[in-house]
Design a protein around this motif. Sequence first.
Motif, short mmCIF file in Angstrom:
data_model
loop_
_atom_site.label_atom_id
_atom_site.label_comp_id
_atom_site.label_asym_id
_atom_site.label_seq_id
_atom_site.Cartn_x
_atom_site.Cartn_y
_atom_site.Cartn_z
N ALA A 175 0.96 -1.31 -0.10
CA ALA A 175 -0.19 0.14 -0.11
C ALA A 175 1.01 1.24 0.02
N VAL A 190 1.98 4.65 1.36
CA VAL A 190 1.66 5.18 2.57
C VAL A 190 2.33 6.60 2.59
N ASN A 202 6.49 11.37 -0.80
CA ASN A 202 7.36 12.01 -0.26
C ASN A 202 7.99 13.31 -1.10
N THR A 229 6.87 6.16 -0.58
CA THR A 229 6.91 4.98 -0.03
C THR A 229 5.71 4.08 0.36
N VAL A 284 4.16 0.36 1.93
CA VAL A 284 4.42 -0.64 2.88
C VAL A 284 3.82 -1.98 2.56
C1 LIG Z 1 0.05 1.56 5.21
C2 LIG Z 1 -0.60 1.44 6.53
C3 LIG Z 1 -1.01 -0.16 6.59
C4 LIG Z 1 0.64 1.49 7.38
O1 LIG Z 1 0.08 1.02 8.48
P1 LIG Z 1 0.63 2.01 9.98
O2 LIG Z 1 -0.02 1.45 11.26
O3 LIG Z 1 0.69 3.43 9.77
O4 LIG Z 1 2.10 1.49 9.88
P2 LIG Z 1 3.41 1.86 10.80
O5 LIG Z 1 3.32 2.91 11.34
O6 LIG Z 1 3.61 0.65 11.54
O7 LIG Z 1 4.53 2.12 9.78
C5 LIG Z 1 4.63 1.15 8.75
C6 LIG Z 1 5.92 1.31 7.73
O8 LIG Z 1 5.56 2.71 7.24
C7 LIG Z 1 6.42 3.80 7.63
N1 LIG Z 1 5.71 4.98 7.20
C8 LIG Z 1 4.69 5.38 7.96
N2 LIG Z 1 4.24 6.56 7.64
C9 LIG Z 1 5.21 6.92 6.81
C10 LIG Z 1 5.45 8.33 6.07
N3 LIG Z 1 4.38 9.25 6.36
N4 LIG Z 1 6.33 8.37 5.40
C11 LIG Z 1 7.13 7.40 5.21
N5 LIG Z 1 7.17 6.43 5.61
C12 LIG Z 1 6.11 6.13 6.60
C13 LIG Z 1 7.01 3.46 8.64
O9 LIG Z 1 8.34 4.08 8.93
C14 LIG Z 1 7.15 1.99 8.66
O10 LIG Z 1 8.22 1.45 7.81
P3 LIG Z 1 9.43 0.60 8.32
O11 LIG Z 1 8.50 -0.70 8.91
O12 LIG Z 1 10.14 0.04 7.32
O13 LIG Z 1 10.20 1.09 9.45
C15 LIG Z 1 -1.64 2.25 6.71
O14 LIG Z 1 -1.27 3.48 7.12
C16 LIG Z 1 -2.77 2.31 5.55
O15 LIG Z 1 -3.67 1.52 5.42
N6 LIG Z 1 -2.70 3.44 5.01
C17 LIG Z 1 -3.65 3.63 3.79
C18 LIG Z 1 -2.99 3.04 2.56
C19 LIG Z 1 -3.75 3.31 1.18
O16 LIG Z 1 -4.92 3.03 1.28
N7 LIG Z 1 -2.95 3.82 0.13
C20 LIG Z 1 -3.81 3.85 -1.01
C21 LIG Z 1 -3.96 5.66 -1.22
S1 LIG Z 1 -5.78 5.59 -0.50
#
Ligand SMILES: CC(C)(COP(=O)(O)OP(=O)(O)OC[C@H]1O[C@@H](n2cnc3c(N)ncnc32)[C@H](O)[C@@H]1OP(=O)(O)O)[C@@H](O)C(=O)NCCC(=O)NCCS
Length: 131
Positions: free
Chosen positions: A55, A57, A60, A114, A116
């Motif tokens: 996904a 996240v 940048n 970035t 995940v």
């Molecule tokens: C992606 C997702 C599963 C991450 O869940 P989370 O609980 O925020 O995860 P964490 O805080 O444990 O972070 C996971 C990783 O992301 C990184 N991360 C989180 N926020 C970040 C940001 N703003 N910028 C860069 N890296 C970021 C963390 O550093 C971590 O990296 P690492 O494990 O390599 O150290 C969640 O935020 C999500 O579902 N977001 C929506 C994704 C989506 O739908 N994207 C499509 C566009 S709508």
Amino acid sequence: MTDSFPLPPKSPALRVVPQPSDANVHGDVFGGWIMAQVDIAGSIPASRRANGRVATVAVNSFVFKQPVFVGDLLSFYAEIVKTGTTSVTVEVEVYAQRMRLQDEVVKVTEATLTYVATGADRRPRALPDVE
Ligand SMILES: CC(C)(COP(=O)(O)OP(=O)(O)OC[C@H]1O[C@@H](n2cnc3c(N)ncnc32)[C@H](O)[C@@H]1OP(=O)(O)O)[C@@H](O)C(=O)NCCC(=O)NCCS
């Protein structure tokens, strides 16, 4: 002034030609359309590295350096620049060959995103070891 480059000597993650439906009334391609293609291009090496779903996240950085026109042949080069426990950061560079004329190549966009690695529950999962 527009700089003309050779295309990078590597394979693009994605190549695509924007269509009239991707442009505004002046024929310039919507930034949001380019962002979607960049997201797709960046996800290709990210999901390979994750060996599964990812996904986005964070976006940048994202710079539109030159306009993109309907009919340009766009090449998206995507390279992993950083990995963490669950995340993969990818740099994407986009080059346009104007109206498919091979001799004018313009760098139009550069971005860093970035991703995940996620499981079926959509929660972060650790990246697999590199073989
Ligand atoms: C992606 C997702 C599963 C991450 O869940 P989370 O609980 O925020 O995860 P964490 O805080 O444990 O972070 C996971 C990783 O992301 C990184 N991360 C989180 N926020 C970040 C940001 N703003 N910028 C860069 N890296 C970021 C963390 O550093 C971590 O990296 P690492 O494990 O390599 O150290 C969640 O935020 C999500 O579902 N977001 C929506 C994704 C989506 O739908 N994207 C499509 C566009 S709508």
